[in-house]
Write a protein that holds these residues in place. Structure first.
Motif, PDB file in Angstrom:
ATOM      1  N   GLY A  93      56.214  10.717  36.773  1.00  0.00           N
ATOM      2  CA  GLY A  93      55.026  11.151  37.338  1.00  0.00           C
ATOM      3  C   GLY A  93      53.859  11.300  36.074  1.00  0.00           C
ATOM      4  N   GLY A  94      54.439  11.165  34.643  1.00  0.00           N
ATOM      5  CA  GLY A  94      53.451  11.359  33.859  1.00  0.00           C
ATOM      6  C   GLY A  94      52.366  10.146  33.640  1.00  0.00           C
ATOM      7  N   GLY A  95      51.418  10.408  32.801  1.00  0.00           N
ATOM      8  CA  GLY A  95      50.371   9.197  32.767  1.00  0.00           C
ATOM      9  C   GLY A  95      49.268   9.670  31.837  1.00  0.00           C
ATOM     10  N   LEU A  96      48.142   8.901  32.250  1.00  0.00           N
ATOM     11  CA  LEU A  96      46.828   9.375  31.443  1.00  0.00           C
ATOM     12  C   LEU A  96      46.043  10.002  32.529  1.00  0.00           C
ATOM     13  CD1 LEU A  96      44.936   9.086  28.984  1.00  0.00           C
ATOM     14  CD2 LEU A  96      44.712   6.610  29.979  1.00  0.00           C
ATOM     15  N   VAL A  97      45.202  11.091  32.064  1.00  0.00           N
ATOM     16  CA  VAL A  97      44.552  11.697  33.028  1.00  0.00           C
ATOM     17  C   VAL A  97      43.309  12.243  32.289  1.00  0.00           C
ATOM     18  CG1 VAL A  97      45.534  13.936  32.944  1.00  0.00           C
ATOM     19  CG2 VAL A  97      44.183  13.142  35.081  1.00  0.00           C
ATOM     20  N   GLN A  98      42.257  12.316  32.772  1.00  0.00           N
ATOM     21  CA  GLN A  98      41.138  12.860  32.017  1.00  0.00           C
ATOM     22  C   GLN A  98      41.024  14.526  32.243  1.00  0.00           C
ATOM     23  OE1 GLN A  98      37.382  11.241  33.839  1.00  0.00           O
ATOM     24  NE2 GLN A  98      37.264   9.730  32.231  1.00  0.00           N
ATOM     25  N   ALA A  99      40.436  15.084  31.074  1.00  0.00           N
ATOM     26  CA  ALA A  99      40.438  16.628  31.359  1.00  0.00           C
ATOM     27  C   ALA A  99      39.864  17.054  32.544  1.00  0.00           C
ATOM     28  CB  ALA A  99      39.549  16.900  30.071  1.00  0.00           C
ATOM     29  N   GLY A 100      40.255  17.973  32.998  1.00  0.00           N
ATOM     30  CA  GLY A 100      40.016  18.728  34.417  1.00  0.00           C
ATOM     31  C   GLY A 100      40.905  18.021  35.473  1.00  0.00           C
ATOM     32  N   GLY A 101      41.579  16.900  35.179  1.00  0.00           N
ATOM     33  CA  GLY A 101      42.385  16.480  36.442  1.00  0.00           C
ATOM     34  C   GLY A 101      43.491  17.017  36.584  1.00  0.00           C
ATOM     35  N   SER A 102      44.387  16.421  37.363  1.00  0.00           N
ATOM     36  CA  SER A 102      45.570  16.834  37.859  1.00  0.00           C
ATOM     37  C   SER A 102      46.618  15.816  37.628  1.00  0.00           C
ATOM     38  CB  SER A 102      45.503  17.393  39.320  1.00  0.00           C
ATOM     39  OG  SER A 102      44.728  18.537  39.425  1.00  0.00           O
ATOM     40  N   LEU A 103      48.039  16.413  37.745  1.00  0.00           N
ATOM     41  CA  LEU A 103      49.139  15.446  37.672  1.00  0.00           C
ATOM     42  C   LEU A 103      50.177  16.289  38.494  1.00  0.00           C
ATOM     43  CD1 LEU A 103      49.190  13.543  34.174  1.00  0.00           C
ATOM     44  CD2 LEU A 103      49.013  12.491  36.389  1.00  0.00           C
ATOM     45  N   ARG A 104      51.236  15.488  38.888  1.00  0.00           N
ATOM     46  CA  ARG A 104      52.459  16.327  39.496  1.00  0.00           C
ATOM     47  C   ARG A 104      53.716  15.488  38.762  1.00  0.00           C
ATOM     48  NH1 ARG A 104      55.150  17.455  45.388  1.00  0.00           N
ATOM     49  NH2 ARG A 104      55.570  15.102  45.086  1.00  0.00           N
ATOM     50  N   LEU A 105      54.320  16.236  38.046  1.00  0.00           N
ATOM     51  CA  LEU A 105      55.738  15.783  37.571  1.00  0.00           C
ATOM     52  C   LEU A 105      56.689  16.134  38.556  1.00  0.00           C
ATOM     53  CD1 LEU A 105      55.450  16.911  33.825  1.00  0.00           C
ATOM     54  CD2 LEU A 105      54.187  14.662  34.769  1.00  0.00           C
ATOM     55  N   SER A 106      57.783  15.127  38.577  1.00  0.00           N
ATOM     56  CA  SER A 106      59.083  15.558  39.259  1.00  0.00           C
ATOM     57  C   SER A 106      60.172  15.262  38.634  1.00  0.00           C
ATOM     58  CB  SER A 106      59.134  14.233  40.626  1.00  0.00           C
ATOM     59  OG  SER A 106      57.902  14.486  41.057  1.00  0.00           O
ATOM     60  N   CYS A 107      61.115  15.753  38.689  1.00  0.00           N
ATOM     61  CA  CYS A 107      62.478  15.586  38.082  1.00  0.00           C
ATOM     62  C   CYS A 107      63.543  15.612  39.098  1.00  0.00           C
ATOM     63  CB  CYS A 107      62.821  17.042  37.024  1.00  0.00           C
ATOM     64  SG  CYS A 107      64.310  16.805  36.355  1.00  0.00           S
ATOM     65  N   ALA A 108      64.146  14.645  39.042  1.00  0.00           N
ATOM     66  CA  ALA A 108      65.285  14.712  40.079  1.00  0.00           C
ATOM     67  C   ALA A 108      66.727  14.609  39.504  1.00  0.00           C
ATOM     68  CB  ALA A 108      65.396  13.003  40.777  1.00  0.00           C
ATOM     69  N   ALA A 109      67.557  15.519  39.982  1.00  0.00           N
ATOM     70  CA  ALA A 109      68.887  15.864  39.434  1.00  0.00           C
ATOM     71  C   ALA A 109      69.856  15.287  40.031  1.00  0.00           C
ATOM     72  CB  ALA A 109      69.003  17.212  39.242  1.00  0.00           C
ATOM     73  N   SER A 110      70.831  14.699  39.289  1.00  0.00           N
ATOM     74  CA  SER A 110      72.136  13.959  40.275  1.00  0.00           C
ATOM     75  C   SER A 110      73.197  14.982  40.050  1.00  0.00           C
ATOM     76  CB  SER A 110      72.383  12.575  39.373  1.00  0.00           C
ATOM     77  OG  SER A 110      72.688  13.319  38.192  1.00  0.00           O
ATOM     78  N   VAL A 111      73.201  16.106  40.975  1.00  0.00           N
ATOM     79  CA  VAL A 111      74.156  17.114  41.026  1.00  0.00           C
ATOM     80  C   VAL A 111      74.283  17.481  42.436  1.00  0.00           C
ATOM     81  CG1 VAL A 111      72.682  18.812  40.534  1.00  0.00           C
ATOM     82  CG2 VAL A 111      74.936  19.286  40.070  1.00  0.00           C
ATOM     83  N   ARG A 112      75.525  17.786  42.692  1.00  0.00           N
ATOM     84  CA  ARG A 112      75.694  18.228  44.141  1.00  0.00           C
ATOM     85  C   ARG A 112      75.515  19.557  44.582  1.00  0.00           C
ATOM     86  NH1 ARG A 112      81.764  16.367  45.908  1.00  0.00           N
ATOM     87  NH2 ARG A 112      82.122  17.360  44.209  1.00  0.00           N
ATOM     88  N   THR A 113      75.413  20.524  43.412  1.00  0.00           N
ATOM     89  CA  THR A 113      75.245  21.855  43.701  1.00  0.00           C
ATOM     90  C   THR A 113      73.916  22.232  43.114  1.00  0.00           C
ATOM     91  OG1 THR A 113      76.556  22.609  41.702  1.00  0.00           O
ATOM     92  CG2 THR A 113      77.468  22.337  43.833  1.00  0.00           C
TER      93      THR A 113
END
Length: 125
Positions: free
Chosen positions: A8-28
Motif C-alpha cells: 500500500g505504500g507509494g507516492l502521494v501529494q501533501a494532504g493526500g491519503s494512503l492505506r497500508l496493509s500488513c498480512a500476517a501468516s499465522v493461525r492465531t
C-alpha cells in the motif's frame, strides 16, 4: 515463525491519503498485538501506531500522527491496516509492520519480535 508482508505504500501529494496493509501468516492472529513503525533516512525507527491483541484491541498513536492516522485490524483476514490522512512531507519514511504475541500495550521497537520488510511512503510538497 510469523511472516509479515506490507503493501500500500507509494507516492502521494501533501494532504493526500494512503492505506497500508500488513498480512500476517499465522493461525492465531488474534493473539498478536500489531504495530506500525517508520524510519526516515538517517533517523531512528519511530513508533507510529499499535493495536492490542484481542484482550481489548486498544489502540495507541505516536504524537506526530494523532488525529490523522488510524490503525485497525481484521482478524478474519489476518491483516492490520494503517489509514493515513492529511499526509505531510515529514511522514515520508519506510513503514514497517511488527507483531508480538500477547504484547499488550507495546509501543517500543524492542517489544516486537516479528517484522515485515517495510513499504516506502513518500509525500511530496
Amino acid at each position: 515463525q510469523v511472516q509479515l508482508v506490507e503493501s500500500g505504500g507509494g507516492l502521494v501529494q501533501a494532504g493526500g491519503s494512503l492505506r497500508l496493509s500488513c498480512a500476517a501468516s499465522v493461525r492465531t492472529f488474534s493473539r498478536y498485538s500489531m504495530a506500525w513503525f517508520r524510519q526516515a533516512p538517517g533517523k531512528e525507527r519511530e513508533f507510529v501506531a499499535a493495536i492490542n491483541w484481542s484482550i481489548n484491541s486498544r489502540t495507541y498513536y505516536g504524537d506526530s500522527v494523532k488525529g490523522r492516522f488510524t490503525i485497525s485490524r481484521d482478524n478474519t483476514k489476518n491483516t492490520v491496516y494503517l489509514q493515513m490522512n492529511s499526509l505531510k512531507p515529514e511522514d515520508t519514511a519506510v513503514y514497517y509492520c511488527a507483531a508480538e504475541q500477547f504484547g499488550t500495550d507495546a509501543l517500543r521497537v524492542f517489544e516486537y519480535h516479528y517484522w515485515g520488510q517495510g513499504t516506502q511512503v513518500t509525500v511530496s510538497s
